[in-house]
Design a protein around this motif. Sequence first.
Motif, PDB file in Angstrom:
ATOM      1  N   HIS A  24       7.345   2.695  -2.514  1.00 12.84           N
ATOM      2  CA  HIS A  24       6.050   2.827  -1.988  1.00 12.84           C
ATOM      3  C   HIS A  24       5.283   1.681  -2.611  1.00 12.84           C
ATOM      4  O   HIS A  24       4.845   1.558  -3.564  1.00 12.84           O
ATOM      5  CB  HIS A  24       5.263   4.036  -2.789  1.00 12.84           C
ATOM      6  CG  HIS A  24       4.162   4.515  -2.250  1.00 12.84           C
ATOM      7  ND1 HIS A  24       3.982   5.774  -1.451  1.00 12.84           N
ATOM      8  CD2 HIS A  24       2.897   3.935  -2.185  1.00 12.84           C
ATOM      9  CE1 HIS A  24       2.803   5.720  -0.877  1.00 12.84           C
ATOM     10  NE2 HIS A  24       1.906   4.682  -1.402  1.00 12.84           N
TER      11      HIS A  24
ATOM     12  N   HIS B  49       2.101  -1.097  -1.023  1.00 13.61           N
ATOM     13  CA  HIS B  49       1.333  -1.664   0.096  1.00 13.61           C
ATOM     14  C   HIS B  49       1.379  -3.249   0.097  1.00 13.61           C
ATOM     15  O   HIS B  49       0.190  -3.701  -0.423  1.00 13.61           O
ATOM     16  CB  HIS B  49       0.156  -1.064  -0.170  1.00 13.61           C
ATOM     17  CG  HIS B  49      -0.283   0.435  -0.013  1.00 13.61           C
ATOM     18  ND1 HIS B  49      -0.028   1.014   1.167  1.00 13.61           N
ATOM     19  CD2 HIS B  49      -0.019   1.367  -1.165  1.00 13.61           C
ATOM     20  CE1 HIS B  49      -0.234   2.387   0.962  1.00 13.61           C
ATOM     21  NE2 HIS B  49       0.005   2.544  -0.496  1.00 13.61           N
TER      22      HIS B  49
ATOM     23  N   GLU C  87       1.626   6.942   4.737  1.00 12.26           N
ATOM     24  CA  GLU C  87       1.330   8.222   3.680  1.00 12.26           C
ATOM     25  C   GLU C  87       0.281   9.124   4.125  1.00 12.26           C
ATOM     26  O   GLU C  87      -0.626   8.444   4.824  1.00 12.26           O
ATOM     27  CB  GLU C  87       0.880   7.747   2.222  1.00 12.26           C
ATOM     28  CG  GLU C  87      -0.266   7.038   2.065  1.00 12.26           C
ATOM     29  CD  GLU C  87      -0.412   6.603   0.684  1.00 12.26           C
ATOM     30  OE1 GLU C  87      -0.324   5.373   0.398  1.00 12.26           O
ATOM     31  OE2 GLU C  87      -0.794   7.301  -0.294  1.00 12.26           O
TER      32      GLU C  87
ATOM     33  N   HIS D 279       4.495  11.123  -3.500  1.00 16.00           N
ATOM     34  CA  HIS D 279       4.363   9.774  -3.938  1.00 16.00           C
ATOM     35  C   HIS D 279       3.502   9.877  -5.371  1.00 16.00           C
ATOM     36  O   HIS D 279       2.568  10.692  -5.360  1.00 16.00           O
ATOM     37  CB  HIS D 279       4.049   8.937  -2.763  1.00 16.00           C
ATOM     38  CG  HIS D 279       2.792   8.030  -3.179  1.00 16.00           C
ATOM     39  ND1 HIS D 279       2.551   6.991  -4.146  1.00 16.00           N
ATOM     40  CD2 HIS D 279       1.704   8.242  -2.681  1.00 16.00           C
ATOM     41  CE1 HIS D 279       1.517   6.376  -4.208  1.00 16.00           C
ATOM     42  NE2 HIS D 279       0.775   7.207  -3.384  1.00 16.00           N
TER      43      HIS D 279
ATOM     44  N   ASP E 215       3.210   1.621  -5.812  1.00 20.48           N
ATOM     45  CA  ASP E 215       2.081   2.041  -5.228  1.00 20.48           C
ATOM     46  C   ASP E 215       1.187   0.450  -5.273  1.00 20.48           C
ATOM     47  O   ASP E 215      -0.155   0.472  -5.223  1.00 20.48           O
ATOM     48  CB  ASP E 215       1.271   2.856  -5.956  1.00 20.48           C
ATOM     49  CG  ASP E 215       0.067   3.610  -4.834  1.00 20.48           C
ATOM     50  OD1 ASP E 215       0.106   3.020  -3.746  1.00 20.48           O
ATOM     51  OD2 ASP E 215      -0.806   4.249  -5.290  1.00 20.48           O
TER      52      ASP E 215
HETATM   53 ZN   LIG Z   1       0.167   4.370  -1.393  1.00 16.64          ZN
END
Ligand SMILES: [Zn+2]
Length: 278
Positions: A29, A31, A118, A177, A227
């Motif tokens: 996960h 971005h 997500e 997550h 994340d």
């Molecule tokens: Zn996220």
Amino acid sequence: MPTPTSHLKHTSPQVNGSSPTKLRMIDSHAHLDFPEFDIDREQVFDAMRSAGIESAIIPGVSPEHWDNQIAVARQFNCPYALGIHPWYCHSDSLTLFDDLKERVSRCCDDVKLVAIGECGLDKLRKSNWQAQLIQFERQLTLAKELELPIILHVVKAHNEMLTLLKRYALPKGGVIHGFYGGVELANEYIRLGYKLGIGGLILNDRALKLKNCIASISLDSILIETDSPSMAPENSAETRNTPLVLHSVVKEIANLQKKTSVLISEHAFLNAAQLFDL
Ligand SMILES: [Zn+2]
């Protein structure tokens, strides 16, 4: 040049060979499409791959992000997901969900599209709670229809989440997550067929409940994630998080489980490959 996907499918770690053992990891996960990486995205990917982080799954957050997200995923050969994050459920309109359906159908022949998300529920954002619920149920239906796993964002809404996951019974399950709960909650999700995404929160000395949980849960249920660019570890001088933090996450899980980092990273790697069919 082998693609990261073929690399994922054909390499195995050198656990017993004479070469030095190197961890292999996937950030489940990150971005990496966000503007925080615009200035040095190539260098970040180079550094990841030198550090054994072979790939990252890039989750979707909103229609405004999808074009760039997919472009970055294609440029760097990353798996990706498409979804509407609860913070971006600005309305319960069907148009917003139709945008998602249309985008998913355009990408459905793309093997790199590996999940819906997500998406989920966030009770810290009370102002759009009803819209979150409506858009989330639509995304559960979509994941079920397409038989794709789902990437879930859950903040202070575990009761509602568990109720919905039981009701929709997704064939492929998914991942919670940024999991931060205790062992009882973890096992409720695991019994429903979900995995737990463990990230930088585990490096926080005060996260005792999470540490106790990770010490005792089955390794088959763990994914590792950062994340990025959010969630930089508390003790870090950097405000921007990067997938390179995965090494510290793996080391801490290994300490808590009293196992080696190789074993932990290998389990997490195979769990991600299996869940997302990488
Ligand atoms: Zn996220």
